[in-house]
Design a protein around this motif. Structure first.
Motif, short mmCIF file in Angstrom:
data_model
loop_
_atom_site.label_atom_id
_atom_site.label_comp_id
_atom_site.label_asym_id
_atom_site.label_seq_id
_atom_site.Cartn_x
_atom_site.Cartn_y
_atom_site.Cartn_z
N UNK A 13 25.63 -3.82 -45.12
CA UNK A 13 24.63 -3.27 -46.03
C UNK A 13 24.26 -1.93 -45.39
N UNK A 14 24.98 -0.91 -45.81
CA UNK A 14 24.91 0.41 -45.18
C UNK A 14 24.25 1.38 -46.16
N UNK A 15 23.00 1.73 -45.84
CA UNK A 15 22.24 2.63 -46.70
C UNK A 15 21.99 3.95 -45.99
N UNK A 16 21.95 4.99 -46.80
CA UNK A 16 21.66 6.33 -46.30
C UNK A 16 20.96 7.09 -47.42
N UNK A 17 19.79 7.63 -47.11
CA UNK A 17 19.00 8.40 -48.08
C UNK A 17 18.82 7.64 -49.40
N UNK A 18 18.49 6.35 -49.29
CA UNK A 18 18.20 5.53 -50.47
C UNK A 18 19.40 5.08 -51.26
N UNK A 19 20.59 5.27 -50.72
CA UNK A 19 21.81 4.88 -51.42
C UNK A 19 22.60 3.89 -50.57
N UNK A 20 23.28 2.98 -51.24
CA UNK A 20 24.10 1.95 -50.61
C UNK A 20 25.57 2.34 -50.73
N UNK A 21 26.32 2.19 -49.65
CA UNK A 21 27.75 2.49 -49.69
C UNK A 21 28.52 1.29 -50.22
N UNK A 129 23.93 -11.14 -55.61
CA UNK A 129 22.68 -10.89 -54.89
C UNK A 129 22.66 -9.55 -54.14
N UNK A 130 23.70 -8.75 -54.26
CA UNK A 130 23.81 -7.53 -53.46
C UNK A 130 22.63 -6.59 -53.67
N UNK A 131 22.21 -6.40 -54.89
CA UNK A 131 21.10 -5.47 -55.17
C UNK A 131 19.80 -5.94 -54.49
N UNK A 132 19.52 -7.24 -54.58
CA UNK A 132 18.30 -7.78 -53.96
C UNK A 132 18.34 -7.63 -52.45
N UNK A 133 19.49 -7.85 -51.85
CA UNK A 133 19.62 -7.75 -50.40
C UNK A 133 19.51 -6.30 -49.94
N UNK A 134 20.17 -5.40 -50.65
CA UNK A 134 20.21 -4.00 -50.24
C UNK A 134 18.91 -3.26 -50.52
N UNK A 136 15.87 -4.87 -51.63
CA UNK A 136 14.69 -5.73 -51.62
C UNK A 136 14.05 -5.78 -50.24
N UNK A 137 13.48 -6.91 -49.91
CA UNK A 137 12.79 -7.13 -48.65
C UNK A 137 13.80 -7.11 -47.49
N UNK A 138 13.73 -6.09 -46.65
CA UNK A 138 14.68 -5.92 -45.56
C UNK A 138 14.59 -7.03 -44.51
N UNK A 139 13.50 -7.76 -44.47
CA UNK A 139 13.34 -8.81 -43.47
C UNK A 139 13.86 -10.17 -43.91
N UNK A 140 14.18 -10.30 -45.17
CA UNK A 140 14.61 -11.60 -45.69
C UNK A 140 16.09 -11.84 -45.40
N UNK A 141 16.41 -13.08 -45.04
CA UNK A 141 17.79 -13.51 -44.90
C UNK A 141 18.06 -14.44 -46.07
N UNK A 142 19.16 -14.19 -46.77
CA UNK A 142 19.46 -14.95 -47.97
C UNK A 142 20.75 -15.72 -47.83
N UNK A 143 20.85 -16.79 -48.59
CA UNK A 143 22.11 -17.51 -48.76
C UNK A 143 22.44 -17.47 -50.24
N UNK A 144 23.60 -16.98 -50.55
CA UNK A 144 24.06 -16.87 -51.93
C UNK A 144 25.16 -17.92 -52.10
N UNK A 145 24.90 -19.00 -52.83
CA UNK A 145 25.86 -20.10 -52.91
C UNK A 145 27.18 -19.69 -53.53
N UNK A 146 28.14 -20.57 -53.35
CA UNK A 146 29.51 -20.34 -53.81
C UNK A 146 29.55 -19.81 -55.24
N UNK A 147 30.20 -18.66 -55.40
CA UNK A 147 30.36 -18.10 -56.73
C UNK A 147 31.82 -17.75 -56.93
N UNK A 148 32.24 -17.78 -58.18
CA UNK A 148 33.62 -17.44 -58.50
C UNK A 148 33.77 -15.92 -58.49
#
Length: 151
Positions: A13-21, A129-134, A136-148
């Motif tokens: 999750x690599x952000x620079x100047x408010x943007x995610x790579x 869940x990428x948008x929420x992780x990148x 959202x709350x930087x301190x939260x650790x998430x588990x995103x269950x199996x997705x196709x």
């Protein structure tokens, strides 16, 4: 029938100047799917060491790896492929500009894009869940269950 073990991968999750790579890791534009840079782990190297290697191979960027922030798993029912991705918050060391002529050694990554939260919302990407992780709350650790995985 013997079950295969899931592949383990690391992603930034690599952000620079408010943007995610994000990268497109489908050669020759086979899919529009974008994801965080990273890839499979190699035995004998730590997860952060693997991530630094993968991000450099795919983008030419040097990074500092921070805390883990997401465990995601996905599968492709058609092939039986199953992968567990461990995401880490990261920062760029030095320039954040990806050389447009950069080629990863496996010639898989076909596009690099720094995107805002609004741009990501309208873009075909995984995991869900990428948008929420990148962004959202930087301190939260998430588990995103199996997705196709969907191309």
């Amino acid at each position: 029938m013997r079950l295969k073990s899931p592949r383990v991968a690391v992603r930034a999750i690599l952000k620079h100047e408010g943007r995610l790579l994000l990268v497109n890791a489908y050669p020759d534009g086979q899919s529009a799917l974008m994801c965080a840079p990273g890839g499979g782990v190699e035995t004998g190297a730590s997860l952060p060491d693997n991530l630094r290697r993968e991000v450099f191979e795919e983008t030419g960027l040097h990074i500092t790896v921070g805390a883990p922030c997401l465990v995601n798993e996905f599968h492709d029912p058609a092939s039986g492929f199953h992968q567990v991705d461990i995401y880490f918050h990261c920062v760029v060391d030095g320039s954040a500009q990806v050389d447009p002529d950069w080629k990863d050694k496996e010639a898989i990554v076909s596009e690099w894009r720094w995107v805002t939260a609004a741009e990501l919302k309208d873009m075909h990407h995984k995991p869900d869940s990428l948008r929420a992780v990148a962004f959202g709350d930087a301190g939260a650790v998430m588990y995103d269950p199996l997705e196709e995985i969907v191309r």
